[in-house]
Design a protein around this motif. Structure first.
Motif, PDB file in Angstrom:
ATOM      1  N   THR A 161      33.779 -48.984 -50.725  1.00 26.69           N
ATOM      2  CA  THR A 161      34.827 -48.107 -51.262  1.00 26.69           C
ATOM      3  C   THR A 161      34.830 -46.769 -50.544  1.00 26.69           C
ATOM      4  N   GLU A 162      33.643 -46.225 -50.364  1.00 28.06           N
ATOM      5  CA  GLU A 162      33.523 -44.942 -49.670  1.00 28.06           C
ATOM      6  C   GLU A 162      33.981 -45.044 -48.218  1.00 28.06           C
ATOM      7  N   LEU A 163      33.633 -46.168 -47.576  1.00 23.70           N
ATOM      8  CA  LEU A 163      34.030 -46.366 -46.186  1.00 23.70           C
ATOM      9  C   LEU A 163      35.556 -46.409 -46.057  1.00 23.70           C
ATOM     10  N   ALA A 164      36.201 -47.154 -46.959  1.00 20.35           N
ATOM     11  CA  ALA A 164      37.663 -47.243 -46.938  1.00 20.35           C
ATOM     12  C   ALA A 164      38.296 -45.887 -47.235  1.00 20.35           C
ATOM     13  N   ALA A 165      37.728 -45.160 -48.202  1.00 18.93           N
ATOM     14  CA  ALA A 165      38.268 -43.848 -48.581  1.00 18.93           C
ATOM     15  C   ALA A 165      38.172 -42.859 -47.423  1.00 18.93           C
ATOM     16  N   VAL A 166      37.022 -42.837 -46.768  1.00 22.79           N
ATOM     17  CA  VAL A 166      36.827 -41.935 -45.636  1.00 22.79           C
ATOM     18  C   VAL A 166      37.745 -42.321 -44.478  1.00 22.79           C
ATOM     19  N   GLY A 167      37.952 -43.628 -44.287  1.00 28.04           N
ATOM     20  CA  GLY A 167      38.846 -44.087 -43.223  1.00 28.04           C
ATOM     21  C   GLY A 167      40.256 -43.552 -43.396  1.00 28.04           C
ATOM     22  N   VAL A 168      40.760 -43.592 -44.637  1.00 26.88           N
ATOM     23  CA  VAL A 168      42.099 -43.066 -44.919  1.00 26.88           C
ATOM     24  C   VAL A 168      42.133 -41.556 -44.711  1.00 26.88           C
ATOM     25  N   ALA A 169      41.095 -40.855 -45.187  1.00 21.26           N
ATOM     26  CA  ALA A 169      41.047 -39.394 -45.077  1.00 21.26           C
ATOM     27  C   ALA A 169      40.998 -38.951 -43.616  1.00 21.26           C
ATOM     28  N   ILE A 170      40.202 -39.640 -42.808  1.00 20.75           N
ATOM     29  CA  ILE A 170      40.101 -39.298 -41.385  1.00 20.75           C
ATOM     30  C   ILE A 170      41.429 -39.532 -40.682  1.00 20.75           C
ATOM     31  N   ALA A 171      42.104 -40.629 -41.022  1.00 25.66           N
ATOM     32  CA  ALA A 171      43.405 -40.930 -40.414  1.00 25.66           C
ATOM     33  C   ALA A 171      44.405 -39.814 -40.711  1.00 25.66           C
ATOM     34  N   ILE A 172      44.406 -39.313 -41.954  1.00 23.55           N
ATOM     35  CA  ILE A 172      45.314 -38.220 -42.329  1.00 23.55           C
ATOM     36  C   ILE A 172      44.968 -36.956 -41.554  1.00 23.55           C
ATOM     37  N   PHE A 173      43.678 -36.615 -41.544  1.00 25.63           N
ATOM     38  CA  PHE A 173      43.234 -35.395 -40.854  1.00 25.63           C
ATOM     39  C   PHE A 173      43.608 -35.445 -39.375  1.00 25.63           C
ATOM     40  N   ASN A 174      43.360 -36.579 -38.735  1.00 30.27           N
ATOM     41  CA  ASN A 174      43.627 -36.705 -37.297  1.00 30.27           C
ATOM     42  C   ASN A 174      45.115 -36.621 -36.983  1.00 30.27           C
ATOM     43  N   GLN A 175      45.960 -37.236 -37.827  1.00 28.68           N
ATOM     44  CA  GLN A 175      47.388 -37.209 -37.579  1.00 28.68           C
ATOM     45  C   GLN A 175      47.953 -35.793 -37.734  1.00 28.68           C
ATOM     46  N   VAL A 176      47.489 -35.072 -38.772  1.00 27.98           N
ATOM     47  CA  VAL A 176      47.950 -33.697 -38.969  1.00 27.98           C
ATOM     48  C   VAL A 176      47.478 -32.815 -37.824  1.00 27.98           C
ATOM     49  N   SER A 177      46.220 -33.009 -37.396  1.00 28.97           N
ATOM     50  CA  SER A 177      45.670 -32.202 -36.306  1.00 28.97           C
ATOM     51  C   SER A 177      46.390 -32.470 -34.995  1.00 28.97           C
ATOM     52  N   LYS A 178      46.716 -33.728 -34.751  1.00 32.86           N
ATOM     53  CA  LYS A 178      47.323 -34.107 -33.479  1.00 32.86           C
ATOM     54  C   LYS A 178      48.637 -33.390 -33.236  1.00 32.86           C
ATOM     55  N   VAL A 179      49.393 -33.176 -34.293  1.00 29.26           N
ATOM     56  CA  VAL A 179      50.691 -32.512 -34.166  1.00 29.26           C
ATOM     57  C   VAL A 179      50.525 -31.109 -33.589  1.00 29.26           C
ATOM     58  N   ALA A 180      49.457 -30.422 -34.008  1.00 28.26           N
ATOM     59  CA  ALA A 180      49.235 -29.052 -33.539  1.00 28.26           C
ATOM     60  C   ALA A 180      48.415 -28.994 -32.256  1.00 28.26           C
ATOM     61  N   ILE A 181      47.443 -29.899 -32.131  1.00 23.42           N
ATOM     62  CA  ILE A 181      46.477 -29.819 -31.039  1.00 23.42           C
ATOM     63  C   ILE A 181      47.104 -30.125 -29.691  1.00 23.42           C
ATOM     64  N   PHE A 182      47.844 -31.228 -29.603  1.00 15.20           N
ATOM     65  CA  PHE A 182      48.323 -31.675 -28.302  1.00 15.20           C
ATOM     66  C   PHE A 182      49.195 -30.634 -27.600  1.00 15.20           C
ATOM     67  N   PRO A 183      50.228 -30.084 -28.274  1.00 14.85           N
ATOM     68  CA  PRO A 183      51.024 -29.059 -27.589  1.00 14.85           C
ATOM     69  C   PRO A 183      50.199 -27.839 -27.201  1.00 14.85           C
ATOM     70  N   LEU A 184      49.300 -27.408 -28.097  1.00 21.58           N
ATOM     71  CA  LEU A 184      48.512 -26.202 -27.843  1.00 21.58           C
ATOM     72  C   LEU A 184      47.616 -26.367 -26.623  1.00 21.58           C
ATOM     73  N   VAL A 185      46.888 -27.489 -26.548  1.00 22.09           N
ATOM     74  CA  VAL A 185      45.959 -27.712 -25.434  1.00 22.09           C
ATOM     75  C   VAL A 185      46.710 -27.860 -24.121  1.00 22.09           C
ATOM     76  N   SER A 186      47.785 -28.644 -24.116  1.00 20.47           N
ATOM     77  CA  SER A 186      48.524 -28.899 -22.880  1.00 20.47           C
ATOM     78  C   SER A 186      49.136 -27.622 -22.312  1.00 20.47           C
ATOM     79  N   ILE A 187      49.740 -26.821 -23.186  1.00 19.20           N
ATOM     80  CA  ILE A 187      50.368 -25.583 -22.737  1.00 19.20           C
ATOM     81  C   ILE A 187      49.307 -24.591 -22.260  1.00 19.20           C
ATOM     82  N   THR A 188      48.215 -24.485 -23.005  1.00 20.22           N
ATOM     83  CA  THR A 188      47.158 -23.538 -22.652  1.00 20.22           C
ATOM     84  C   THR A 188      46.598 -23.826 -21.271  1.00 20.22           C
ATOM     85  N   THR A 189      46.330 -25.098 -20.973  1.00 19.01           N
ATOM     86  CA  THR A 189      45.772 -25.462 -19.671  1.00 19.01           C
ATOM     87  C   THR A 189      46.677 -24.997 -18.538  1.00 19.01           C
TER      88      THR A 189
END
Length: 502
Positions: A54-82
């Motif tokens: 149960t914990e493994l499944a719960a963490v899997g969903v939470a990580i997927a949410i965190f990564n998707q939200v982060s990706k929206v901000a991270i990719f443009p920021l890193v690419s432009i900064t470089t």
């Protein structure tokens, strides 16, 4: 002709000349740093898996949410900064080199040039007065090697990264439950409480995640990918050690896993910030020097591009899920392998972006053309090697993921698509780095939207007609169109590549 650029010095693709060594020194550490996080995540998952399913499944969903939200901000920021940092760093060095040629081994800041001219007007006999003027107007003059550079884009990236990190933390804390409900974790689900707890704690590390990635973009702009690699390895190693300590020794469960990850991210940020402060003057003279408008304009363009890319892949997964659990399981295995092999191509893309941004800032079009040719040729060669490896190895390696006969059958159906598309994938990712290095962000965004529209239509049509195979045919079309968009821009000598027509 512009098309001839793709074949420029093709016989020297593996030559250890100055350009080849420069590409390798940037690409290899970048690829290793990109691979470090997925490896650490796998170990993280293994620790959490021992707590319970149960914990493994719960963490899997939470990580997927965190990564998707982060990706929206991270990719443009890193690419432009470089790109921006590489451009500004090159111009700063050109200015300092010009000052050294004029004044010997010493450099003068741009803002002090008028003071230099004023000093020269002083009487030559009045050495005391002249010395006093020099001390009060300039302070100590330093050699180039000891100078802390002022790069406005570096300061801008840190400010934007901090703001986005804080906003992401607040968003995930207050919207954790509604987002989990949307993801299918309902109020009566046993996964809700552990998933919400993990996501809330993990979100506290969002400022560190975005700051560290912004600083990685800065170091990439300096053509230094070793420093981010060392920081990432130290942070991920500490995460693994703290996982064991917090989860089992302190019996903190998934809370311990989240806290361990947050600590490791702040450790990475501190290491990178310490190294950055020794090289760059991060305090701008005024807010106007931060150039937020330039960041926001190009950031929004890349944000559109990220959304288009994410939507295509997410839609493919959704369509696979509609064909049943067996189809989804096989698709997930094939997709992860398909994406994991892109890490090597991403390393080449980072090298191409950093070198090209510097070459365009110097107006060194010969270097720009040679760099683009070399990274594309290396990407194609690497893709061909990966194709052979995957065709021969995946048939046997697929049993590492599952023993289910139905899933194994569908994986065997997907393997040819995963393997054959490797050269296309590698070229697509390298073309992205080339476009960013040329600061061709608008074309990257608009062409990706057009590619996404066509690909979405293909996914819907082929999935309903041919099922699992149809999805992979559509994804092959998607990557082929991405590659063609990059090929067309350079091959026709359009935009920043107009010089190829001369």
């Amino acid at each position: 002709m512009p098309l001839s650029m793709f074949f420029k010095d093709a016989r020297n693709v593996f030559k250890k000349d100055e350009l080849g060594i420069e590409i390798a020194q940037i690409a290899l550490p970048a690829a290793l740093a990109l691979a470090a996080d997925p490896v650490a995540s796998l170990i993280d998952t293994a620790f959490i898996g021992h707590i319970g399913p149960t914990e493994l499944a719960a963490v899997g969903v939470a990580i997927a949410i965190f990564n998707q939200v982060s990706k929206v901000a991270i990719f443009p920021l890193v690419s432009i900064t470089t790109s921006f940092v590489a451009e500004e760093d090159t111009k700063e060095r050109l200015h300092i080199e010009a000052q050294k040629d004029e004044n010997g081994d010493k450099w003068f800041p741009v803002s002090k040039e008028k003071d230099v001219e004023m000093e020269e007007l002083l009487p030559q006999s009045d050495s005391t007065s002249k010395s006093s003027f020099t001390d009060t107007s300039f302070g100590k003059m330093a050699d180039l090697d000891n100078k802390r550079r002022y790069i406005p884009s570096a300061s801008s990236a840190l400010v934007i990264g901090s703001i986005l990190g804080i906003l992401q933390t607040l968003f995930l804390i207050f919207a954790a439950k509604p987002i989990l409900n949307y993801m299918g974790v309902k109020s009566d689900s046993p996964m809700l409480m552990p998933a919400q707890k993990y996501l809330t704690l993990r979100s506290l590390g969002a400022p560190a995640v975005l700051l560290s990635l912004a600083m990685q973009g800065i170091f990439r702009g300096f053509k230094d990918t070793k420093t981010p690699l060392y920081a990432t390895v130290v942070g991920d190693a500490s995460n693994i050690i703290l996982d064991r300590l917090f989860i089992f020794d302190f019996r903190m469960g998934i809370s311990g896993a989240a806290i361990a990850h947050v600590i490791s991210q702040y450790l990475i940020s501190l290491i990178l910030l310490w190294r950055l402060m020794s090289q760059v003057d991060l305090l701008p003279p005024s807010i106007k020097d931060l150039k937020f408008e330039r960041f926001l304009k190009n950031g929004l363009l890349l944000l559109v591009r990220v959304i288009a890319v994410t939507f295509c892949v997410t839609l493919a997964a959704s369509l696979a899920a509609r064909h049943g659990a067996t189809s989804m399981a096989a698709f997930q295995v094939c997709l992860q392998i398909w994406l994991a092999t892109s890490l090597l191509a991403d390393g080449l893309a980072v090298a191409g972006q950093a070198i090209l941004a510097s070459a365009f800032a110097r107006a060194d079009y010969e270097k720009a053309m040679s760099t683009a040719s070399r990274v594309l040729q290396l990407g194609l060669a690497m893709g061909l090697v990966l194709s052979v490896v995957l065709v021969t190895g995946l048939q046997f390696a697929s049993r590492l993921f599952t023993e289910d006969a139905g899933v194994l059958h569908l994986i065997s159906v997907g393997i040819p698509f995963v393997a054959v598309t490797q050269p296309i994938n590698a070229l697509a990712f390298v073309f992205d780095g080339i476009n960013y290095g040329a600061s061709d962000f608008a074309y990257s965004a608009y062409s990706m939207v057009l590619v996404a529209v066509v690909s979405i239509a293909c996914l819907c049509a082929l999935s309903s007609t041919y099922g699992f195979i149809g999805i992979w045919i559509a994804l092959t079309i998607y990557m082929t169109l991405r590659t063609f968009a990059g090929f067309l821009r350079i091959g026709a000598g359009m935009g920043p590549w107009g010089f190829l027509n001369n």
